[in-house]
Scaffold this active site. Structure first.
Site, PDB file in Angstrom:
ATOM      1  N   ARG A 601       0.857  -1.190   0.000  1.00  0.00           N
ATOM      2  CA  ARG A 601       0.000   0.000   0.000  1.00  0.00           C
ATOM      3  C   ARG A 601       0.890   1.236   0.000  1.00  0.00           C
ATOM      4  O   ARG A 601       1.103   1.860   1.040  1.00  0.00           O
ATOM      5  CB  ARG A 601      -0.944  -0.002   1.202  1.00  0.00           C
ATOM      6  N   ASN A 626       6.118  -6.327   3.864  1.00  0.00           N
ATOM      7  CA  ASN A 626       5.624  -7.701   3.886  1.00  0.00           C
ATOM      8  C   ASN A 626       4.950  -8.105   2.584  1.00  0.00           C
ATOM      9  O   ASN A 626       4.442  -9.214   2.489  1.00  0.00           O
ATOM     10  CB  ASN A 626       4.627  -7.879   5.038  1.00  0.00           C
ATOM     11  N   ARG A 658       7.570  -7.479  12.360  1.00  0.00           N
ATOM     12  CA  ARG A 658       7.628  -6.140  12.937  1.00  0.00           C
ATOM     13  C   ARG A 658       8.405  -6.117  14.246  1.00  0.00           C
ATOM     14  O   ARG A 658       8.854  -5.055  14.687  1.00  0.00           O
ATOM     15  CB  ARG A 658       6.212  -5.602  13.160  1.00  0.00           C
ATOM     16  N   ASP A 674       1.733   1.002  12.380  1.00  0.00           N
ATOM     17  CA  ASP A 674       1.134   0.427  11.186  1.00  0.00           C
ATOM     18  C   ASP A 674       1.193   1.460  10.069  1.00  0.00           C
ATOM     19  O   ASP A 674       1.287   2.670  10.313  1.00  0.00           O
ATOM     20  CB  ASP A 674      -0.318   0.035  11.452  1.00  0.00           C
ATOM     21  N   ASP A 675       1.099   0.981   8.826  1.00  0.00           N
ATOM     22  CA  ASP A 675       1.217   1.906   7.709  1.00  0.00           C
ATOM     23  C   ASP A 675      -0.041   2.737   7.493  1.00  0.00           C
ATOM     24  O   ASP A 675      -0.047   3.646   6.658  1.00  0.00           O
ATOM     25  CB  ASP A 675       1.561   1.148   6.422  1.00  0.00           C
ATOM     26  N   ASP A 676      -1.120   2.466   8.212  1.00  0.00           N
ATOM     27  CA  ASP A 676      -2.339   3.247   8.069  1.00  0.00           C
ATOM     28  C   ASP A 676      -2.618   4.102   9.300  1.00  0.00           C
ATOM     29  O   ASP A 676      -3.760   4.446   9.587  1.00  0.00           O
ATOM     30  CB  ASP A 676      -3.528   2.330   7.792  1.00  0.00           C
ATOM     31  N   GLU A 760      -0.366 -10.328  17.132  1.00  0.00           N
ATOM     32  CA  GLU A 760       1.020 -10.153  17.547  1.00  0.00           C
ATOM     33  C   GLU A 760       1.148  -9.049  18.584  1.00  0.00           C
ATOM     34  O   GLU A 760       2.009  -9.093  19.465  1.00  0.00           O
ATOM     35  CB  GLU A 760       1.910  -9.867  16.335  1.00  0.00           C
ATOM     36  N   ASP A 761       0.269  -8.034  18.528  1.00  0.00           N
ATOM     37  CA  ASP A 761       0.319  -6.967  19.518  1.00  0.00           C
ATOM     38  C   ASP A 761      -0.148  -7.457  20.881  1.00  0.00           C
ATOM     39  O   ASP A 761       0.382  -7.048  21.914  1.00  0.00           O
ATOM     40  CB  ASP A 761      -0.519  -5.775  19.053  1.00  0.00           C
TER      41      ASP A 761
END
Length: 800
Positions: A601, A626, A658, A674-676, A760-761
């Protein structure tokens, strides 16, 4: 006014022209009585001349009028232009005044930095530190009475160890492992083979025995042939891991007689010849091959109290010499244990109690009779069985746990030691333990089992760490994976563009924007011991740990500037003073690395990276890519003002990427994004300043709440004042937790994250809370975590 006068004069001349035109031009003799008489020739000529003059003047005035009108239009245009210039000048003046205030603030901060450096220089001059040079080689100082002390049982590191072979500047390998390939199934051979795989570079084992600092040799059944290959002057650790204690006792006597300066690592340690601080108590055979198998087989730690208070102790057989020589005190202890135990386990006093029986008891008694050795194979097996069953070991008498001089702080929190004479008070003493105390004992016992005793790798790492600590030598630095570039081949330079001005959302001073400066790494090699139970590989030196204490600031570190505290020892952090006294302030060397996880993205990623342009304290940005395809080469990435931007391809499409401790991370603080995520810079700076006050916690924005509800769980993602975790989509954490997540956690947990492609968080929150016993910190409720321009989330993008 001039234009109006000209208009009036033009009107008057127009009237005059009209009257001139109305005069008759013929000279007829007949005239009516009412008409004026015609003009004479001279008068007519004069009248016509006057009319022509008036018309010429009228034409001139009209030309003047047009010229004046044009001039007025030009002047109006110039006036408009001048007004625009005045407005632009006012805006420029406001910007200059704002820049002047910022320059004044930067100047004041620079003066404060200069004052702090001057104070630091003065303190350095007052210390009179010697000039640092490379360490010199240690001279060989051999004591003539070393062998005599060893034979008398007084051998120690001061008398019997040859430090000349283990100098700081010595380039020889540290350990040499010596065992026979034909004995690969023996316990000692398995342990040494695991040690060989565990040793990092710089501690190589493929060397000759004479060229090493320390030799670990299997001196079991082939002891004669093994010892013949080891020179007499070599530092030797003799591994005696035989199945029977009697065989170990016989071999120990011959070994001490032949090599009195050898360190004896054995499960059998007699009370008369055991040398504290020199010999090593070894654990029983490792029950599992891998940590995943161990983790899957362990019972739950809850509930705190089990159906039975304790189970029967493990004793030698009825025909053994110990049973025939049992003392009166030991018989009283056995009588008391029989009274406490249930009738269905009394008959098991002379046989091995199976793990299911141990798992049903809160305490697991281990009887060490008077006059017996300090450590036996049976006692070590019993201790390991107690830990495997999750039962609290209860040692009655004198017994040495394995790796005692290294793991003693953990053993004090995992076992209960009581003298045999208190057996009559045993029921009352055990009843005083609260549920919280029992769970804490059980938790530390589980930690000992998982990290030090449960597998051959764990036992080998603990043994090598014990020897490393005794020698006082640091290991090599722990370096994370480098990761290959996610860019296309030949796409070495990114297309960088300026960030639009509308991203500057605040006019407040957030901190100085400085060039990248790495954190000071490995600063606790000799000043503070590291908790080996919380290190993926205790043989390596890791960056500064989040739990290390920070030095208190001195009075000289405070100045009279408006910005308050200016810490000098920036590598050690603020210690709670900077934030409390000055609401932050500027800490030049304290920076953070932003790690952004992205998946195919580019447009969304460009927007989130643009928010980081000009962010104070930002060291570098790592984009963990990823996606299956590389980033688009035509994408114009935002110019972050000199901050390095790296694109790293992870090993497969995994959310665990990450949390890999990438070697490009050169700071202690890590901002996970995150990328967003579109965060305001003032929010990020505030969170970073809060993290500097709580370096051992997760500090971030999106909070979640979870709790037990009957037999299940409740998970609430709504914004609420009650929370139990902070998601790592926008959070600060210490780089040490990346090492723990990637190399310390059981692999089964990371595999579950890959299976779910999520959570994962949550796993990172459980990890940090498990290690620190502390909750995360949510910074503020005014967070802009949602991506309003995204059609789908990062989680959903992986399934399209």
């Amino acid at each position: 006014g001039l234009l109006a006068a000209l208009c009036a004069l033009t009107v008057w001349l127009g009237d005059c022209s009209s009257r001139c035109a109305a005069q008759p031009v013929s000279s007829s003799s007949t005239a009516s009585p009412t008409t004026p008489p015609p003009l004479s020739g001279r008068a007519l000529r004069l009248h016509r001349r006057n009319c022509a003059d008036s018309l010429a003047a009228l034409a001139d005035l009209r030309r003047v009028k047009a010229s004046v009108r044009q001039e007025l239009v030009r002047m109006e245009r110039e006036r408009t232009k001048i007004m625009q210039q005045i407005r632009a000048s006012r805006i420029e003046l406001a910007n200059l005044m704002r820049n002047q205030r910022k320059i004044s603030a930067d100047t004041e901060m620079a003066r404060s930095d200069l004052a702090a450096l001057q104070i630091r220089l003065a303190e350095a001059d007052q210390r009179n530190l010697p000039v640092l040079r490379l360490p010199l080689n240690i001279s060989t100082l051999k004591s003539a009475s070393a062998v005599d002390k060893a034979s008398e049982g007084n051998c120690g590191l001061v008398d019997c160890f040859d430090y000349a072979r283990c100098g700081l500047a010595d380039q020889r390998p540290r350990f040499a492992l010596l065992y026979s390939a034909t004995d690969s199934l023996t316990d000692a051979a398995r342990l040494l083979n695991s040690s060989r795989r565990l040793l990092p570079d710089g501690m190589s084992t493929n060397v000759a025995v004479r060229d090493s600092c320390l030799v670990l040799a299997d001196v079991g059944s082939s002891s004669k042939s093994t010892l013949s290959a080891v020179p007499a002057a070599t530092n030797l650790v003799a591994m005696l891991l035989l199945p029977a204690s009697a065989a170990s006792e016989r071999l120990r006597r011959g070994l001490i007689a032949e090599r009195p300066r050898a360190v004896v690592a054995s499960r059998y340690q007699p009370s008369g010849s055991y040398r504290p601080g020199w010999d090593i108590v070894m654990p029983a055979k490792a029950p599992f091959r891998s940590a995943s198998d161990l983790w899957a087989a362990l019972p739950p730690l809850v509930p705190a109290r089990r159906p039975r208070l304790l189970t029967a102790p493990l004793l030698p057989g009825a025909n053994s010499s110990w049973w025939r020589q049992i003392s009166d005190v030991d018989r009283l202890v056995l009588d008391e244990l029989q009274r406490l135990c249930r009738s269905d386990v009394v008959d098991n006093l002379t046989s091995k109690v199976e793990l299911p029986a141990l798992a049903g008891a809160t305490f697991c008694p281990i009887l060490a009779p008077a006059g017996a050795p300090l450590s036996t194979l049976g006692g070590q097996r019993r201790l390991l069985d107690c830990l495997l069953a999750g039962s609290v070991p209860l040692i009655l008498g004198d017994m040495l746990p394995p790796f005692g001089d290294l793991l003693e702080p953990l053993w004090r929190r995992a076992i209960v030691r009581l003298p045999r004479s208190r057996s009559s008070e045993l029921a009352w003493l055990l009843a005083t333990y609260s549920d919280a105390a029992l769970l804490e004992l059980r938790r530390h016992g589980r930690l000992l089992l998982e990290r030090h005793l449960g597998t051959w790798r764990a036992q080998a790492a603990t043994l090598l760490t014990l020897l490393n600590r005794r020698l006082g030598l640091p290991g090599p630095a722990a370096v994370g994976p480098t990761g290959s570039s996610a860019l296309l081949p030949g796409h070495s330079r990114l297309l960088m563009g300026r960030v639009p001005s509308h991203f500057d959302e605040t006019q407040d001073y957030l901190g100085a924007v400085e060039p990248p400066l790495d954190s000071v790494l490995f600063q606790h090699n000799y000043t503070a011991p590291a908790p080996i139970s919380q290190l993926p590989n205790p043989l390596l030196n890791y960056p500064s740990l989040p739990g290390h204490p920070l030095p208190p600031p001195t009075d000289a570190q405070f100045n009279g500037s408006a910005y308050g505290y200016r810490p000098i020892n920036h590598s050690m952090g603020t210690g709670g003073v900077e934030f409390s006294r000055a609401a932050g302030g500027n800490l030049p060397a304290e920076q953070f690395t932003a790690v952004v996880l992205s998946y195919n993205r580019e447009s969304v990623l460009v927007g989130s990276l643009s928010k980081l342009a000009g962010l104070p304290y930002l060291h570098s940005v790592l984009v963990v890519w990823n996606g299956e395809r590389p980033p688009n080469p035509s994408t114009v990435w935002p110019d972050l003002g000199g901050v390095p931007l790296h694109f790293i391809r992870g090993p497969g499409n995994s959310l665990n990427n990450r949390f890999l401790p990438w070697s490009q991370i050169r700071t202690e603080a890590v901002l996970s994004l995150d990328d967003d995520v579109y965060m305001r810079q003032d929010e990020l700076v505030l969170a970073f300043r809060v993290w500097r006050e709580h370096r051992d916690r997760i500090v971030g924005f999106p909070a979640r709440f979870h709790a037990r509800s009957g037999s299940g769980w409740v998970y609430n993602s709504n914004q609420t004042c009650e929370y139990s975790m902070v998601l790592t989509g926008a959070a600060f954490l210490h780089v040490h937790y990346l090492h723990l997540y990637s190399y310390w956690l059981p692999a089964a947990l990371r595999a579950e994250v890959d299976r779910l492609t999520n959570c994962e968080d949550i796993l990172m929150n459980f990890l940090v809370s498990h290690v620190t016993r502390k909750a995360p910190i949510k910074v503020t409720s005014r967070w802009t975590f949602p991506c309003f321009g995204c059609s789908q989330s990062l989680y959903k993008a992986r399934f399209t």
